[in-house]
Design a protein around this motif. Structure first.
Motif, PDB file in Angstrom:
ATOM      1  N   PRO A  41       0.830  -1.201   0.000  1.00  0.00           N
ATOM      2  CA  PRO A  41       0.000   0.000   0.000  1.00  0.00           C
ATOM      3  C   PRO A  41       0.866   1.253   0.000  1.00  0.00           C
ATOM      4  O   PRO A  41       1.959   1.275   0.589  1.00  0.00           O
ATOM      5  N   SER A  42       0.388   2.291  -0.656  1.00  0.00           N
ATOM      6  CA  SER A  42       1.110   3.557  -0.681  1.00  0.00           C
ATOM      7  C   SER A  42       0.942   4.272   0.654  1.00  0.00           C
ATOM      8  O   SER A  42       0.068   3.938   1.459  1.00  0.00           O
ATOM      9  N   ALA A  43       1.758   5.301   0.875  1.00  0.00           N
ATOM     10  CA  ALA A  43       1.657   6.089   2.103  1.00  0.00           C
ATOM     11  C   ALA A  43       0.280   6.718   2.222  1.00  0.00           C
ATOM     12  O   ALA A  43      -0.303   6.786   3.321  1.00  0.00           O
ATOM     13  N   GLU A  44      -0.270   7.165   1.099  1.00  0.00           N
ATOM     14  CA  GLU A  44      -1.606   7.758   1.108  1.00  0.00           C
ATOM     15  C   GLU A  44      -2.666   6.725   1.493  1.00  0.00           C
ATOM     16  O   GLU A  44      -3.568   6.998   2.289  1.00  0.00           O
ATOM     17  N   GLU A  45      -2.555   5.523   0.934  1.00  0.00           N
ATOM     18  CA  GLU A  45      -3.508   4.464   1.265  1.00  0.00           C
ATOM     19  C   GLU A  45      -3.417   4.068   2.740  1.00  0.00           C
ATOM     20  O   GLU A  45      -4.435   3.827   3.397  1.00  0.00           O
ATOM     21  N   ILE A  46      -2.200   4.002   3.240  1.00  0.00           N
ATOM     22  CA  ILE A  46      -2.005   3.648   4.649  1.00  0.00           C
ATOM     23  C   ILE A  46      -2.666   4.692   5.544  1.00  0.00           C
ATOM     24  O   ILE A  46      -3.364   4.354   6.511  1.00  0.00           O
ATOM     25  N   ALA A  47      -2.457   5.948   5.226  1.00  0.00           N
ATOM     26  CA  ALA A  47      -3.047   7.030   6.026  1.00  0.00           C
ATOM     27  C   ALA A  47      -4.567   7.004   5.953  1.00  0.00           C
ATOM     28  O   ALA A  47      -5.255   7.126   6.979  1.00  0.00           O
ATOM     29  N   GLU A  48      -5.112   6.837   4.737  1.00  0.00           N
ATOM     30  CA  GLU A  48      -6.563   6.848   4.572  1.00  0.00           C
ATOM     31  C   GLU A  48      -7.228   5.652   5.250  1.00  0.00           C
ATOM     32  O   GLU A  48      -8.255   5.782   5.931  1.00  0.00           O
ATOM     33  N   THR A  49      -6.633   4.460   5.076  1.00  0.00           N
ATOM     34  CA  THR A  49      -7.231   3.250   5.653  1.00  0.00           C
ATOM     35  C   THR A  49      -7.197   3.281   7.174  1.00  0.00           C
ATOM     36  O   THR A  49      -8.189   2.961   7.838  1.00  0.00           O
ATOM     37  N   SER A  50      -6.050   3.670   7.731  1.00  0.00           N
ATOM     38  CA  SER A  50      -5.947   3.704   9.187  1.00  0.00           C
ATOM     39  C   SER A  50      -6.888   4.755   9.766  1.00  0.00           C
ATOM     40  O   SER A  50      -7.536   4.519  10.794  1.00  0.00           O
ATOM     41  N   LYS A  51      -7.004   5.908   9.103  1.00  0.00           N
ATOM     42  CA  LYS A  51      -7.908   6.956   9.590  1.00  0.00           C
ATOM     43  C   LYS A  51      -9.354   6.481   9.564  1.00  0.00           C
ATOM     44  O   LYS A  51     -10.125   6.679  10.524  1.00  0.00           O
ATOM     45  N   SER A  52      -9.746   5.864   8.478  1.00  0.00           N
ATOM     46  CA  SER A  52     -11.119   5.364   8.369  1.00  0.00           C
ATOM     47  C   SER A  52     -11.407   4.322   9.444  1.00  0.00           C
ATOM     48  O   SER A  52     -12.478   4.305  10.054  1.00  0.00           O
ATOM     49  N   PHE A  53     -10.438   3.453   9.675  1.00  0.00           N
ATOM     50  CA  PHE A  53     -10.609   2.419  10.704  1.00  0.00           C
ATOM     51  C   PHE A  53     -10.727   3.059  12.084  1.00  0.00           C
ATOM     52  O   PHE A  53     -11.620   2.709  12.873  1.00  0.00           O
ATOM     53  N   PHE A  54      -9.853   4.011  12.392  1.00  0.00           N
ATOM     54  CA  PHE A  54      -9.902   4.679  13.690  1.00  0.00           C
ATOM     55  C   PHE A  54     -11.219   5.427  13.878  1.00  0.00           C
ATOM     56  O   PHE A  54     -11.806   5.424  14.964  1.00  0.00           O
ATOM     57  N   ALA A 102       3.557   6.848  10.505  1.00  0.00           N
ATOM     58  CA  ALA A 102       3.662   5.472  10.011  1.00  0.00           C
ATOM     59  C   ALA A 102       5.128   5.091   9.829  1.00  0.00           C
ATOM     60  O   ALA A 102       5.962   5.913   9.421  1.00  0.00           O
ATOM     61  N   VAL A 103       5.428   3.859  10.154  1.00  0.00           N
ATOM     62  CA  VAL A 103       6.764   3.302   9.916  1.00  0.00           C
ATOM     63  C   VAL A 103       6.578   2.180   8.903  1.00  0.00           C
ATOM     64  O   VAL A 103       6.194   1.063   9.249  1.00  0.00           O
ATOM     65  N   GLY A 104       6.809   2.507   7.629  1.00  0.00           N
ATOM     66  CA  GLY A 104       6.488   1.550   6.583  1.00  0.00           C
ATOM     67  C   GLY A 104       4.986   1.366   6.529  1.00  0.00           C
ATOM     68  O   GLY A 104       4.225   2.330   6.424  1.00  0.00           O
ATOM     69  N   THR A 105       4.552   0.127   6.647  1.00  0.00           N
ATOM     70  CA  THR A 105       3.112  -0.158   6.628  1.00  0.00           C
ATOM     71  C   THR A 105       2.506  -0.215   8.027  1.00  0.00           C
ATOM     72  O   THR A 105       1.310  -0.469   8.169  1.00  0.00           O
ATOM     73  N   LYS A 106       3.317   0.012   9.049  1.00  0.00           N
ATOM     74  CA  LYS A 106       2.829  -0.033  10.429  1.00  0.00           C
ATOM     75  C   LYS A 106       2.459   1.364  10.913  1.00  0.00           C
ATOM     76  O   LYS A 106       3.185   2.328  10.675  1.00  0.00           O
ATOM     77  N   VAL A 107       1.351   1.453  11.625  1.00  0.00           N
ATOM     78  CA  VAL A 107       0.886   2.720  12.175  1.00  0.00           C
ATOM     79  C   VAL A 107       0.752   2.560  13.689  1.00  0.00           C
ATOM     80  O   VAL A 107      -0.138   1.857  14.176  1.00  0.00           O
ATOM     81  N   PRO A 108       1.636   3.188  14.466  1.00  0.00           N
ATOM     82  CA  PRO A 108       1.497   3.147  15.924  1.00  0.00           C
ATOM     83  C   PRO A 108       0.437   4.150  16.374  1.00  0.00           C
ATOM     84  O   PRO A 108       0.185   5.148  15.694  1.00  0.00           O
ATOM     85  N   TYR A 109      -0.159   3.909  17.519  1.00  0.00           N
ATOM     86  CA  TYR A 109      -1.165   4.830  18.017  1.00  0.00           C
ATOM     87  C   TYR A 109      -1.360   4.646  19.508  1.00  0.00           C
ATOM     88  O   TYR A 109      -1.005   3.615  20.089  1.00  0.00           O
TER      89      TYR A 109
END
Length: 545
Positions: A53-66, A110-117
């Motif tokens: 996944p691209s950085a944009e996809e990672i940001a969008e998917t994680s935001k939607s999930f949160f 994000a660190v690669g495909t991982k998103v800490p929170y």
């Protein structure tokens, strides 16, 4: 709580709305492939995206999930994962069973495909509320069949201590709390002694109902395995704790907790030889798997205590008898060598080989034993290894399986198929100290009248005396001298360096005694036993009693 995500059904398609932003129409499509996801955009092209996944996809998917999670919309959040069926009940239980609300999630970079929170929330039950906060992370992956960016589902997404099949709950606790105290009555808490967390949870599960306490109101993780204890996360209302006596020593425990923190991965246990009372247990990391009591790995040359006992008992050596210690030795095609290929001059005694940890001296004596099962026999019959120890908590009780040829030879020096943890090695040292196995315990036997493991025989007095002499030499001028220099009393030691396949640096093992206290430690990839694990043991021996 403001809604962050909703799912609307329009013409048989789902529209996910988060924070007022439309995320597109999704039709429900099954995904048989693991990690595939269950959504497919009605407007997407026939070509499925591939690659990370691209950085944009990672940001969008994680935001939607949160957004869906914070809104308490388990269905919407689950649709954004690659395992809807597994994710939805866990996410639903977050609010329904665990009564967790007012959720605020703050993602980090994000660190690669991982998103800490970090998660900050409130637990509410029966008019009582308490804050709950913790940190976790998720990974965004590409759905195998849909090509969509999805959250890679795991229970740890919801809470880092949540395992497969476990459930978050809030309510009246199933077991009353306990107040665990050491042998002198000092209160032991997981806040002050983090390594005791898993142990105190187990003691509560086993003895809470019989300790005279009353239940409180808590938020906890209920494991799928009923044999495992609940993990308390928040206490909304305290019950009346029942007192549980342990054999631990607060001073030794404090020293153990402090000294293991010097290394990324380290464990130590202290045992009283005259009684088997466990005085300290510590791990770093302190949470999670209790490697000190349940670990299984080769202990290296610390096991030579047991091998020496066998050789002495068979009359093949005495402490003062001369033995060969060449640079290397070969047994049935397997080559053994000493650290840095050292050797000892002709006429050197067995004590010198023991104190210098000469591997080849032990290998050269294999021919004379004429019994490949000799080491496993003494392990079981004298040192209690492999018996069913009833310490009061879950333990792994060591293993010296019967082997032949080169594997049997490797066992002589604590390699091959030998499996130990530091509890086992502390017990072996305690047995060598007195000549008699006393099963380690962390709560007195009188607490529940459980049946303790007993070895079938003790060591002959002459063997015990010689073992103590050789261990004293190791602490005085052998490989353990530097580590044990600051330790007082009648003291002895044995070092070990366990070579593990594929590991550049060996694991550091050390075991020793001072008067009526024995301790053993391991430092993963710590190198020579005296350099890393030795100081850990020394600090605990100095603090204990």
């Amino acid at each position: 709580m403001n809604s962050g995500a909703k799912v609307a059904v329009i013409g048989g398609a789902f529209v996910l709305v988060a924070g007022g932003i439309g995320y597109g129409a999704y039709s429900m499509l099954g995904d048989a492939g693991g990690g595939g996801g269950g959504m497919r955009s009605a407007s997407e092209s026939s070509k499925v995206k591939t690659g990370p996944p691209s950085a944009e996809e990672i940001a969008e998917t994680s935001k939607s999930f949160f957004d869906a999670w914070t809104a308490g919309d388990a269905t919407a959040a689950a649709l954004l994962t690659n395992n809807e069926a597994g994710a939805e009940p866990v996410l639903a239980s977050y609010g329904e069973d665990a009564r967790i609300g007012e959720v605020k999630i703050t993602p980090g970079p994000a660190v690669g495909t991982k998103v800490p929170y970090t998660v900050k929330a409130t637990v509410s039950y029966d008019g009582k509320s308490k804050p709950l906060s913790y940190a976790s992370e998720l990974t965004v992956v590409r759905g195998l069949t849909t090509g969509k960016a999805l959250v890679d589902w795991a229970p740890t997404v919801v809470h880092p201590q949540l395992t497969e099949g476990a459930t978050l709950r809030t309510g009246e606790s199933s077991t009353p709390t306990i107040e665990a105290v050491d042998h002198d009555g000092t209160v032991l808490t997981k806040e002050k002694y983090p390594s005791l967390g898993p142990i105190l949870d187990t003691l509560r599960e086993k003895y809470g109902k019989s300790a005279g306490g009353s239940a409180g109101i808590e938020t906890w993780i209920e494991p799928a395995d009923e044999a495992q204890p609940d993990i308390t996360l928040v206490t909304l209302a305290k019950g009346r704790p029942g007192k549980v006596q342990t054999t631990l020593d607060a001073g030794a425990q404090a020293a153990a907790e402090q000294t293991v923190k010097k290394y990324a991965q380290a464990s130590v246990v202290a045992v009283k030889p005259s009684t088997g009372a466990i005085r300290a247990v510590a791990n770093n990391p302190a949470t999670g798997f209790n490697a000190a009591l349940q670990g299984k790995q080769a202990p290296g040359s610390t096991l030579k205590i047991m091998t020496a006992a066998m050789l002495l008992e068979k009359g093949l050596v005495t402490a003062n008898k001369a033995v060969e210690c060449p640079e290397e030795a070969i047994w049935q095609g397997r080559r053994f060598h000493n650290l840095k290929n050292f050797s000892l001059p002709d006429g050197s005694t067995f004590t010198q080989s023991f104190a210098r940890s000469c591997n080849t001296a032990f290998i050269k004596l294999i021919d004379d034993t004429k019994d490949d099962a000799a080491l496993p026999k003494i392990a079981r019959d004298v040192f209690g290894i492999g018996l069913d120890w009833q310490t009061g908590v879950v333990t792994t009780d060591g293993s010296v399986p019967e082997e032949v040829g080169g594997e049997a030879a490797a066992q002589y020096i604590g390699q091959g198929t030998v499996q130990m943890n530091v509890l086992n090695m502390a017990s072996i040292t305690a047995t060598a100290r007195t000549g008699t196995f006393r099963q380690p315990v962390i709560v007195p036997q009188s607490l529940d009248n459980r049946e303790l493991a007993t070895a079938s025989r003790s060591l002959p007095t002459s063997v015990t005396q010689q073992l103590n002499t050789m261990m004293r030499a190791t602490a005085a001028w052998g490989t353990g001298a530097k580590a044990m220099a600051s330790v007082g009393g009648d003291k002895g030691a044995k070092t070990g360096s366990a070579e593990v396949d594929g590991q550049e640096t060996s694991n550091s093992w050390f075991t020793g005694f001072s008067d009526d206290l024995a301790a053993a430690a391991v430092v993963q990839t710590g190198g020579h036993g005296g350099d890393a694990a030795g100081p850990v043991v020394a600090e605990v021996l100095k603090a204990g009693r």
